[in-house]
Write a protein that holds these residues in place. Structure first.
Motif, PDB file in Angstrom:
ATOM      1  N   ALA B  17      -3.499  13.877  91.728  1.00  0.00           N
ATOM      2  CA  ALA B  17      -2.088  13.483  91.736  1.00  0.00           C
ATOM      3  C   ALA B  17      -1.275  14.414  90.844  1.00  0.00           C
ATOM      4  O   ALA B  17      -0.099  14.679  91.111  1.00  0.00           O
ATOM      5  N   ALA B  18      -1.893  14.940  89.796  1.00  0.00           N
ATOM      6  CA  ALA B  18      -1.186  15.853  88.890  1.00  0.00           C
ATOM      7  C   ALA B  18      -1.113  17.258  89.469  1.00  0.00           C
ATOM      8  O   ALA B  18      -0.296  18.069  89.024  1.00  0.00           O
ATOM      9  N   ASP B 114      -0.581  16.992  76.319  1.00  0.00           N
ATOM     10  CA  ASP B 114       0.660  16.281  76.666  1.00  0.00           C
ATOM     11  C   ASP B 114       0.581  15.717  78.085  1.00  0.00           C
ATOM     12  O   ASP B 114       0.933  14.557  78.333  1.00  0.00           O
ATOM     13  N   ALA B 115       0.147  16.573  79.007  1.00  0.00           N
ATOM     14  CA  ALA B 115       0.070  16.156  80.421  1.00  0.00           C
ATOM     15  C   ALA B 115      -0.854  14.953  80.566  1.00  0.00           C
ATOM     16  O   ALA B 115      -0.545  13.998  81.295  1.00  0.00           O
ATOM     17  N   ILE B 117      -1.615  12.649  78.387  1.00  0.00           N
ATOM     18  CA  ILE B 117      -0.997  11.416  77.860  1.00  0.00           C
ATOM     19  C   ILE B 117      -0.093  10.816  78.938  1.00  0.00           C
ATOM     20  O   ILE B 117      -0.137   9.612  79.221  1.00  0.00           O
ATOM     21  N   VAL B 118       0.713  11.674  79.551  1.00  0.00           N
ATOM     22  CA  VAL B 118       1.609  11.199  80.610  1.00  0.00           C
ATOM     23  C   VAL B 118       0.802  10.672  81.797  1.00  0.00           C
ATOM     24  O   VAL B 118       1.091   9.594  82.352  1.00  0.00           O
ATOM     25  N   MET B 119      -0.232  11.431  82.190  1.00  0.00           N
ATOM     26  CA  MET B 119      -1.068  11.018  83.334  1.00  0.00           C
ATOM     27  C   MET B 119      -1.720   9.661  83.091  1.00  0.00           C
ATOM     28  O   MET B 119      -1.961   8.897  84.034  1.00  0.00           O
ATOM     29  N   PHE B 121      -0.456   7.006  81.530  1.00  0.00           N
ATOM     30  CA  PHE B 121       0.479   5.923  81.846  1.00  0.00           C
ATOM     31  C   PHE B 121       0.847   5.911  83.329  1.00  0.00           C
ATOM     32  O   PHE B 121       1.089   4.857  83.915  1.00  0.00           O
ATOM     33  N   GLU B 122       0.872   7.113  83.920  1.00  0.00           N
ATOM     34  CA  GLU B 122       1.153   7.222  85.347  1.00  0.00           C
ATOM     35  C   GLU B 122       0.005   6.593  86.159  1.00  0.00           C
ATOM     36  O   GLU B 122       0.237   5.834  87.105  1.00  0.00           O
ATOM     37  N   SER B 125       0.088   2.800  85.936  1.00  0.00           N
ATOM     38  CA  SER B 125       1.118   2.134  86.740  1.00  0.00           C
ATOM     39  C   SER B 125       0.849   2.317  88.232  1.00  0.00           C
ATOM     40  O   SER B 125       1.156   1.444  89.025  1.00  0.00           O
ATOM     41  N   LEU B 134       0.898  -5.118  84.396  1.00  0.00           N
ATOM     42  CA  LEU B 134       1.152  -3.740  83.964  1.00  0.00           C
ATOM     43  C   LEU B 134       1.760  -3.673  82.559  1.00  0.00           C
ATOM     44  O   LEU B 134       1.361  -2.836  81.749  1.00  0.00           O
ATOM     45  N   THR B 138       0.011  -1.738  79.529  1.00  0.00           N
ATOM     46  CA  THR B 138       0.688  -0.593  78.912  1.00  0.00           C
ATOM     47  C   THR B 138       0.806  -0.806  77.406  1.00  0.00           C
ATOM     48  O   THR B 138       0.551   0.110  76.621  1.00  0.00           O
ATOM     49  N   ALA B 142      -0.894   1.780  74.916  1.00  0.00           N
ATOM     50  CA  ALA B 142       0.027   2.567  74.083  1.00  0.00           C
ATOM     51  C   ALA B 142      -0.221   2.277  72.608  1.00  0.00           C
ATOM     52  O   ALA B 142      -0.187   3.187  71.774  1.00  0.00           O
TER      53      ALA B 142
END
Lengths: 291, 291
Positions: B17-18, B114-115, B117-119, B121-122, B125, B134, B138, B142
């Motif tokens: 997905a990334a 960084d990517a 960390i974002v992935m 949470f992505e 969800s 959710l 989260t 977090a």
């Protein structure tokens, strides 16, 4: 409705939740240094303006959009911290202050950025107040930061041998404008699709304005080192289009952005916001020199 | 039920997905380098074991826990990348391979972290499949990474003049074990409270085992540089308690962890997992030398 106050209060809440008197003091100080005082808060303002255009009037109406706006600003400021690091732009100045790694060291700069990415998603889920919209908002905002199309991908293109200027700008700047605009709609439960184009044009305009300012302005006026794109051999619209060409394209994008505001109750307000942003973006010295 | 396959497939989905054939190739390569092949996947396995103990049997039952497990592993691996950077541990080896900044450079190492960390949470969800859970998931995840009590806070304590060993370990290691355990329960819609204690003990045990291994093992067997805590003047349980004392505490924590498994259908399974982890954690050479 005081959107400035909404944004500052939401960011303050996020920092208090991250601190609770129990966090390492220097980490919290580094986060505050990066967040306050803010710049123009362009992205969160855009998010709230779209929420208003989609019908938000009361504090309660605005709450999911405020959560999204704070998340967007946290992520934007996090990206600035990491972008200023010695292994990227090695910028020592940001908004007229020492950048975070200069003030607190590299380790705390990396950690403050990491913390703010996490705080963004935490803030969104805590303050959203509309659980059924949380998944969509998380997807929109994560997409603006992570790969393949978000800020992190934009920065990573700088490590590739070939780099396409428009794709680079769309990821590094445009994606977050699109996310701010579409999150404003999604926070209201409205269709986000019609808002993509405006966010996209505005993001591109903002990037070109930034390129122009990097090229023509002095460090003092800019609040950060000037000439960074040339110094880092970074793609810059002035290189590609010339100064006059870049300025013409900026004007065209601003017009396009205003034209692409969908028909809605708040459309006129929003077009005015776009033009107000444009006046703020265009460096006055440059306008004079081109006149 | 093949939990190994659940975890690897979920991480593979997150990377696809990334990427979507549109991301900067080196960024994706750096992310793959950090994620595959994995270590023992201790944290996501713990998450799925708790979900099983809370009644998950079919693939559908497991799906929210699998999303949480993948998020936990993405965040863990992201923290390792940043922790290995020159401004932290300057570790050149990880799981027997060059660390990410050695293989891909510092800029891509920062961005890959960084990517991811974002992935995290992505992924949570996108794959959660239980929108009503959710927000809680989260918040749990977090909280294990951000300040005041998560990994980032743990690393930031290293920049403070005074550092309390148990608080440091709880943040740097324990928080993610607690999150993995409680997320496994929350993903099933079960009460997370009874699972905190087990995660907490297990995390502390894991940290002490890591300290012991850092102290006694050779680089080759460890797959990362040995003696890093001493080299970085980092707090280490062997310093504080002595080698025998640290080993005794490890055993006590493992017993406590097994004892704190709440009464439930899968309790015996879970106790067995705890002891299996303990056998994996304790360095054989050390056991021989203390015998």
């Amino acid at each position: 409705m005081d959107t400035d106050a909404f944004i500052e209060r939401a960011l303050e809440r996020a920092v208090c939740a991250a601190d609770r008197g129990a966090a390492p003091p220097k980490l919290i100080a580094a986060i505050r240094h990066a967040l306050f005082p803010g710049g123009a808060r362009v992205r969160p303002q855009l998010c709230l303006a779209v929420a208003h255009a989609c019908g938000a009037r009361t504090d309660d109406d605005f709450q999911p959009a405020v959560a999204a706006a704070a998340a967007v600003e946290l992520l934007h400021c996090a990206s600035l911290i990491h972008d200023d690091l010695p292994c990227f732009d090695a910028a020592e100045l940001r908004r007229g202050k020492p950048s975070v790694h200069v003030a607190y060291g590299e380790a705390l700069a990396v950690l403050a950025g990491d913390a703010m990415i996490v705080m963004a998603f935490e803030t969104l889920s805590r303050d959203c107040a509309a659980p059924s919209r949380l998944g969509a908002l998380t997807a929109i905002i994560a997409g603006a930061v992570g790969p393949p199309f978000g800020i992190v991908a934009g920065q990573a293109w700088e490590s590739e041998p070939e780099i396409e200027l428009s794709r680079y700008h769309r990821s590094k700047t445009g994606a977050m404008f699109v996310a701010a605009a579409t999150a404003g709609a999604a926070a209201m439960g409205a269709d986000k699709t019609p808002w993509r184009a405006m966010g996209d044009r505005l993001g591109e305009a903002y990037q070109i304005a930034d390129d122009i300012r990097d090229f023509v302005m002095e460090e003092n006026a800019l609040g950060k080192p000037a000439g960074q794109d040339a110094a880092n051999a970074r793609p810059n619209a002035v290189d590609t289009l010339g100064l006059r060409g870049a300025f013409d394209q900026l004007n065209e994008l601003i017009r396009d952005a205003a034209d692409s505001v969908p028909d809605c109750a708040g459309a006129d307000n929003l077009r005015e916001l776009v033009y107000a942003q444009a006046r703020r973006l265009a460096p006055k010295d440059l306008i004079r020199s081109l006149a």
